[in-house]
Write an enzyme that holds these catalytic residues in place. Structure first.
Site, PDB file in Angstrom:
ATOM      1  N   SER A  96     -16.311   5.447   1.224  1.00 19.04           N
ATOM      2  CA  SER A  96     -15.965   6.847   1.429  1.00 19.04           C
ATOM      3  C   SER A  96     -15.664   7.143   2.892  1.00 19.04           C
ATOM      4  O   SER A  96     -14.832   6.496   3.515  1.00 19.04           O
ATOM      5  CB  SER A  96     -17.096   7.735   0.889  1.00 19.04           C
ATOM      6  OG  SER A  96     -16.698   9.081   0.861  1.00 19.04           O
ATOM      7  N   ASP A 122     -12.105   9.110  -9.447  1.00 16.81           N
ATOM      8  CA  ASP A 122     -12.672   9.693  -8.225  1.00 16.81           C
ATOM      9  C   ASP A 122     -12.480  11.203  -8.210  1.00 16.81           C
ATOM     10  O   ASP A 122     -11.356  11.698  -8.355  1.00 16.81           O
ATOM     11  CB  ASP A 122     -12.016   9.065  -6.995  1.00 16.81           C
ATOM     12  CG  ASP A 122     -12.864   9.202  -5.759  1.00 16.81           C
ATOM     13  OD1 ASP A 122     -13.319  10.315  -5.477  1.00 16.81           O
ATOM     14  OD2 ASP A 122     -13.085   8.179  -5.071  1.00 16.81           O
ATOM     15  N   HIS A 164       7.881 -16.646  12.424  1.00 13.45           N
ATOM     16  CA  HIS A 164       7.783 -15.507  13.331  1.00 13.45           C
ATOM     17  C   HIS A 164       6.361 -15.207  13.784  1.00 13.45           C
ATOM     18  O   HIS A 164       6.175 -14.354  14.668  1.00 13.45           O
ATOM     19  CB  HIS A 164       8.360 -14.252  12.672  1.00 13.45           C
ATOM     20  CG  HIS A 164       9.807 -14.365  12.326  1.00 13.45           C
ATOM     21  ND1 HIS A 164      10.242 -14.881  11.118  1.00 13.45           N
ATOM     22  CD2 HIS A 164      10.933 -14.039  13.027  1.00 13.45           C
ATOM     23  CE1 HIS A 164      11.559 -14.853  11.079  1.00 13.45           C
ATOM     24  NE2 HIS A 164      12.016 -14.353  12.231  1.00 13.45           N
TER      25      HIS A 164
END
Length: 601
Positions: free
Chosen positions: A398, A473, A550
């Site tokens: 949270s 949620d 890269h």
């Protein structure tokens, strides 16, 4: 001269007699009287220590391998270590101490209620005319009398403690530890659970060894935070503009330091902590007695004292015990009963800590104080506990995502970051619970005083990240729990992927990831994944080839010369690797089997 010599001789003899009586070697002449005086002085000093000493909650079980010697060093020989049968119970105060403690605790609760209701009380008294001098003077007399009565109750409590051998032994060990923090004294003190304000500091942010590898280290003003951009760019910051902004700034400050902070971090409210005290004590006892946890007090750069608990699993046969999981709790979470249990069950070494103002930690949980606390916790893990940054995992639940992402940004060598039920930014969630007419005030207050910019900080971290989204949620959704697309964890994922893989997350990739995030079940997710025929081996080969050519630093330009279908496949592949769903509400504990290490190439 002879008279002066006799005086000096008599004074020297008296001093020697006093010293020998202190050691129990007084001669027959004057020895008993001096010994009695010294004993009375020691008794009065011990009584004063009992009056001013901390509240003792529990005496932990003592393991056979760590059993204390029969008598405690620097204690009277009559006070011996308690028997093992007494180490499995809460501390049992005598009747006088028990009743006095109840009175003082009730007074503390009334004071807390009065403090929170004081603005309304002052307004009421002013309207009724009770704030005149003729009314205030008698009231001050009543208040003074009440304070004297409470002081008397505190003295009675001290007498009750003084008559209890267990408390006398505890206060002796505590005083000895403050004088000399030897390993033996600290080992004995760890057997007691008491008011953490009296616990000695175990680690200081300015310890030389803790700042050797840092880039200058924090100052007393605090560690570095990412500052929000001004709301109105290009506006000249003249004196007139500053004066115009002053009322809004004052209002934002007052809102943040009164209502806002307590709404954002309800765990810092004293009354809530008082109600949770039995549960917190039980959680501490479980960590200490069953998990062999070690409690420590850390001093942050802002002067706040941070309460921590460390469980060491490096000596076990489980390989994950070599990794340390630093747990960052939610806005009403404490390490005693919080998300620390998930990595513990998974077999990891764990370091839990409480937000400033929570339980044993001091201060208030503003973003600057939160980051200062997290900094000293990480330093403690590296320089005192002996973990390398590559062996540290940051785990947050949270609102703990703010300190977790700050640590990842500030300590880029940490192994991984796991964010459970976290969000990208506080402003949308704050606007959700406040009236629409307050939009400007809320936005300004959050940006200036409560700026939890998790996504911005997470994008500064280059290591592995795993996001856990709760499909039901009810806290970090901006509409209703059933609307899974309003979950701010989605925005956290999208911002992370857009920063790391901007070419992949172009229009086609962004659209297909949003479709995947809309899936409300694993079956729907698999259907979308298979619809676009995602070839995981091909995605892995593309990413590994780019990394080999890269390097690992983000952002990557992979996908620049790729077809739309290829970008869709890569976008879905990356989204699935960075976010896992957990079908539960916000406060459901995460099972150990769902605690998985993030994906990395």
């Amino acid at each position: 001269m002879s008279q002066l010599a006799r005086r000096r001789s008599r004074y020297g003899l008296t001093s020697r007699a006093h010293n020998t009586s202190e050691a129990g070697r007084a001669g027959p002449a004057g020895g008993p009287a001096a010994g009695r005086a010294a004993a009375q002085a020691r008794a009065m000093a011990k009584l004063l220590s009992c009056v001013l000493g901390p509240r003792l909650y529990k005496i932990y079980r003592e393991r056979d391998s760590e059993r204390a010697p029969a008598s405690v060093p620097e204690t009277p020989t009559a006070v011996t270590a308690p028997h093992s049968s007494s180490w499995d119970t809460y501390y049992q105060p005598r009747a006088l101490e028990k009743h006095a403690d109840s009175i003082l605790a009730l007074a503390s609760v009334f004071w807390s209620i009065s403090y929170y209701s004081s603005p309304f009380a002052f307004f009421y008294l002013y309207r009724k005319g009770y704030l005149s001098l003729s009314k205030v003077v008698p009231f001050s007399h009543y208040a003074g009398t009440l304070l004297l009565l409470l002081a008397g109750v505190a003295c009675l409590r001290g007498i009750g403690r003084w008559t209890n051998p267990q408390y006398r032994q505890f206060i002796t060990i505590l005083e000895a530890t403050h004088r000399n923090q030897s390993s033996e004294n600290k080992r004995q003190l760890a057997n007691y659970n008491f008011d953490f304000r009296s616990w000695p500091v175990d680690f200081h942010w300015e310890e030389p060894s803790s700042r050797k590898e840092s880039r200058g280290g924090p100052s007393r003003r605090g560690v570095a935070l990412l500052r929000p951009e001004p709301l109105h760019r290009g506006t000249a910051d003249t004196l007139l503009n500053r004066v115009k902004k002053l009322p809004c700034q004052i209002t934002s400050y007052l809102v943040a330091h009164t209502l806002g902070r307590r709404m954002l971090y309800p765990g810092s409210v004293y009354l809530l902590q008082k109600a949770l005290m039995p549960v917190l004590l039980q959680g501490q006892a479980r960590l200490v007695e069953e998990c062999n946890g070690r409690r420590a007090k850390l001093l942050a750069c802002d002067g706040n004292e941070i309460d921590t608990m460390f469980v060491d699993r490096r000596g076990t046969a489980q390989p994950q015990g070599q990794k340390l999981v630093i747990c960052c709790e939610g806005n009403a979470g404490f390490y005693e009963v919080g998300c620390i249990s998930t990595p513990l069950e998974a077999g990891y070494s764990v370091l839990g800590w409480n937000h400033p103002g929570f339980a044993g930690s001091t201060g208030v949980p503003f973003p600057q104080n939160e980051a200062n606390a997290m900094d000293v916790v990480v330093q403690f893990a590296i320089h005192r506990l002996g973990f390398q940054p590559q062996d540290i995992i940051i785990y947050a639940w949270s609102i703990g995502g703010f300190t977790a992402t700050w640590a990842a940004m500030s300590y880029p060598d940490v192994s991984a970051v796991i964010l459970d039920a976290s969000f990208d930014d506080l402003v949308p969630l704050a606007l959700k619970v406040m009236p629409d007419s307050w939009r400007g005030l809320v936005t300004r207050t959050v940006r200036q005083h409560l700026n939890l910019n998790n996504a911005e900080q997470l994008c500064r971290y280059l290591g592995p990240v795993l996001l856990i989204r709760r499909t039901k949620d009810e806290i970090i959704t901006t509409t209703v729990p059933e609307d899974i697309m309003s979950n701010r964890g989605n925005d956290l994922l999208l911002k992370l992927l857009q920063h790391r893989y901007p070419r992949v997350m172009a229009e086609e990739g962004l659209q297909v990831v949003r479709q995947w995030l809309e899936a409300s079940s694993q079956l729907e997710e698999a259907s979308i994944y298979s619809r676009w025929e995602v070839e995981e081996d091909w995605c892995l080969s593309v990413l590994r080839s780019y990394q080999a050519e890269h390097g690992p630093d983000f952002p990557w330009s992979v996908g620049e010369d790729m077809s739309a279908d290829g970008r869709r496949q890569l976008a879905l592949f990356l989204a699935r690797k960075h976010l896992h769903n957990f079908e539960a509400t916000h406060c459901t504990p995460l099972p150990a089997q769902n605690f998985q290490m993030p994906w990395h190439l």
